[in-house]
Every structure is written in structure tokens, then in C-alpha cells.
Design an enzyme around this catalytic site. Sequence first.
Site, PDB file in Angstrom:
ATOM      1  N   SER A  12       0.831  -1.203   0.000  1.00 16.73           N
ATOM      2  CA  SER A  12       0.000   0.000   0.000  1.00 16.73           C
ATOM      3  C   SER A  12       0.870   1.260   0.000  1.00 16.73           C
ATOM      4  CB  SER A  12      -0.905  -0.017   1.233  1.00 16.73           C
ATOM      5  OG  SER A  12      -0.113  -0.151   2.397  1.00 16.73           O
ATOM      6  N   GLU A 159       4.718   6.709   9.527  1.00 13.32           N
ATOM      7  CA  GLU A 159       4.782   7.418   8.244  1.00 13.32           C
ATOM      8  C   GLU A 159       5.046   8.906   8.433  1.00 13.32           C
ATOM      9  OE1 GLU A 159       1.960   6.284   5.285  1.00 13.32           O
ATOM     10  OE2 GLU A 159       2.961   4.342   5.232  1.00 13.32           O
ATOM     11  N   CYS A 193       2.526  -6.475  10.536  1.00 10.43           N
ATOM     12  CA  CYS A 193       2.378  -5.299   9.668  1.00 10.43           C
ATOM     13  C   CYS A 193       3.774  -4.886   9.224  1.00 10.43           C
ATOM     14  CB  CYS A 193       1.693  -4.160  10.421  1.00 10.43           C
ATOM     15  SG  CYS A 193       1.705  -2.596   9.507  1.00 10.43           S
ATOM     16  N   HIS A 195       5.193  -2.173   8.655  1.00  7.76           N
ATOM     17  CA  HIS A 195       5.841  -0.987   9.244  1.00  7.76           C
ATOM     18  C   HIS A 195       6.487  -1.266  10.607  1.00  7.76           C
ATOM     19  CE1 HIS A 195       3.493   1.022   6.230  1.00  7.76           C
ATOM     20  NE2 HIS A 195       3.805   2.226   6.656  1.00  7.76           N
TER      21      HIS A 195
HETATM   22  N1  DGL Z   1       1.461  -2.401   4.666  1.00  8.12           N
HETATM   23  C1  DGL Z   1       0.297  -2.498   5.529  1.00  8.12           C
HETATM   24  C2  DGL Z   1       0.279  -3.859   6.237  1.00  8.12           C
HETATM   25  O1  DGL Z   1       1.271  -4.591   6.267  1.00  8.12           O
HETATM   26  C3  DGL Z   1       0.218  -1.393   6.525  1.00  8.12           C
HETATM   27  C4  DGL Z   1      -0.025  -0.024   5.929  1.00  8.12           C
HETATM   28  C5  DGL Z   1      -1.454   0.252   5.537  1.00  8.12           C
HETATM   29  O2  DGL Z   1      -2.362   0.220   6.386  1.00  8.12           O
HETATM   30  O3  DGL Z   1      -1.646   0.556   4.369  1.00  8.12           O
HETATM   31  O4  DGL Z   1      -0.729  -4.225   6.773  1.00  8.12           O
END
Ligand code: DGL
Length: 277
Positions: A12, A159, A193, A195
Site C-alpha cells: 500500500s 509514516e 504489519c 511498518h
Molecule cells: N502495509 C500495511 C500492512 O502490512 C500497513 C499499511 C497500511 O495500512 O496501508 O498491513
Amino acid sequence: MPLSGPIGVFDSGYGGLTILKDIVHRLPDYDYLYLGDNARSPYGTRSFETVYQYTLQCVKWFFDKGCPLVILACNTASAKALRTIQQNDLPNIAPSNRVLGVIRPTAEVIGEYSKTGNVGVLATKGTVLSDSYVLEIQKFYPGIRVYQEACPMWVPLIENNEHISSGADYFIQKNVEQLIAQEKNIDTVLLGCTHYPLITNKISSYLPKGVKVISQGDIVANSLQQYLDHHPEIETRCTKGSNRVFFTTDSTEDFDNHASHFYGAFVQSKHLDIVKL
Ligand code: DGL
């Protein structure tokens, strides 16, 4: 005639760069094409239908670029879109291509880390509500109990580069303590996740001593290596020239400024207009 091309890595936004970093480290010879859908992120708070539609559009873009294999390096997209794309779309749009996610490879090994049989998962609201980790882990480790905690503030904090500030500690401590309050014998915590590896130290500092904190990058990289070893029909279509090309659907300047925190190296991205998706 099926096309050859780079391995596609989708997220994303920036987060999938933490996964790509470990993939590139383990499999440096392949070409990689990364797309961050920053213009429409975060995905973590969006509905199933929206995440599915956005992810499918991006997967088709990778296929148009010749990628035989796309990794959804985003837990939310893996949780909400992967199965439908694999089962309903792929047979129609590109039957010889493959799309893989990050949840199954993680679920396959997470049970090995736990002695108490109590595993905690920290993730976005979307991933938690999908119950994907609970369901996938049960398939491989029926005896493991999975406890989940949604951490909706963590992605925005990271972010906005606020995760290093003391203000971030309030939210990190709150969610970590809420997870442990569900079961005090959790001995393994999965960062579900992309991040969260950036705040591993802060997460660990609020966990009871000895609790293991597991990031996905290396797990996914190892699983990809095994997949390529076992699927020569895909592997031979993945080109090898060590090229890495990065696209973002939003500002390239913003992407490049943030990317090094996630990727650990300088990145120069190109812009992809979402109306072209
Ligand atoms: N990359 C998303 C995940 O691993 C987290 C960022 C988003 O919510 O877009 O769930």
C-alpha cells in the site's frame, strides 16, 4: 507465450520495502519491480471490497509489466485480497502467473518460536478483523492459541516519522499492554504489519522480559526462495540482472525521502498515475 520479467513486490505504500529489503538480501540476483500505492494508503482501515479492488488493479499493472510472480508484501492486502485474486481472478487474467502473500509463509513457521503455545499478533485493524492469522496459524499449529491486537495509530506515527518521538510511546505501550492483558503467558509476538519492524525496540521495551518479537521479512524471503526452488516453471521466467525499479502512485519526492527508513538504502522512484491503473 508467458512473459518473463522482474519479480513484482506490492505494498500500500512504503511498508513492503522492509520485506523487499530481506528478499533482496537473500535473493540478490533477481530483478525486482516495487509498487507502493501511496496515493490510496493506508489500506489498513479500508473495507474488504476497496482493498481487493485496489490490489487487483495493481496486480494487473505488474502483469502488464511482464512480472510472472507478484508478492503482496502487505499484510492487509494479503488478508483481504489475495485469496479472491488467486481463486477468482488469476485463472481468467493470467493463469500461468502467480500471486503470493505474506501471511501464509509467516503462519507456517510462527509456531516453532513458541514454547507456551500462546502467540500474540500485532497488526492493522483490517488484518485483525479478517482473522487471517488466527485461521492460517490454526491450520499449521492446531494447538497454538493466537491473541490479536489492532494498532491503528502505529502506521500514521511511523509514516509521519513520529515513531521516534516520546509521543509514540503512549500508543505503543497501550497496545502492547492490551495484547499481554489478553494472556500473560504470550511468549512470541509477531509483527503482522510491514511498518512495525521500525519500532521493534520500543515494542520489546513494553513486553515482559524474554518475549520474542518476530519480524516477517526474513521468513518471507526464505519462503520465496523455497517456492522458486520448487517451481522452475515460474523461476525460469524471473529475470536476473539485479535491477530494482521503484514506483509510487503518489509523490516520488515523498517516497524517496521515506523509503530509506524502510529499505535501508537510497531509492529513486518513478511515478505511476492511478488513473492509468
Ligand atoms: N502495509 C500495511 C500492512 O502490512 C500497513 C499499511 C497500511 O495500512 O496501508 O498491513
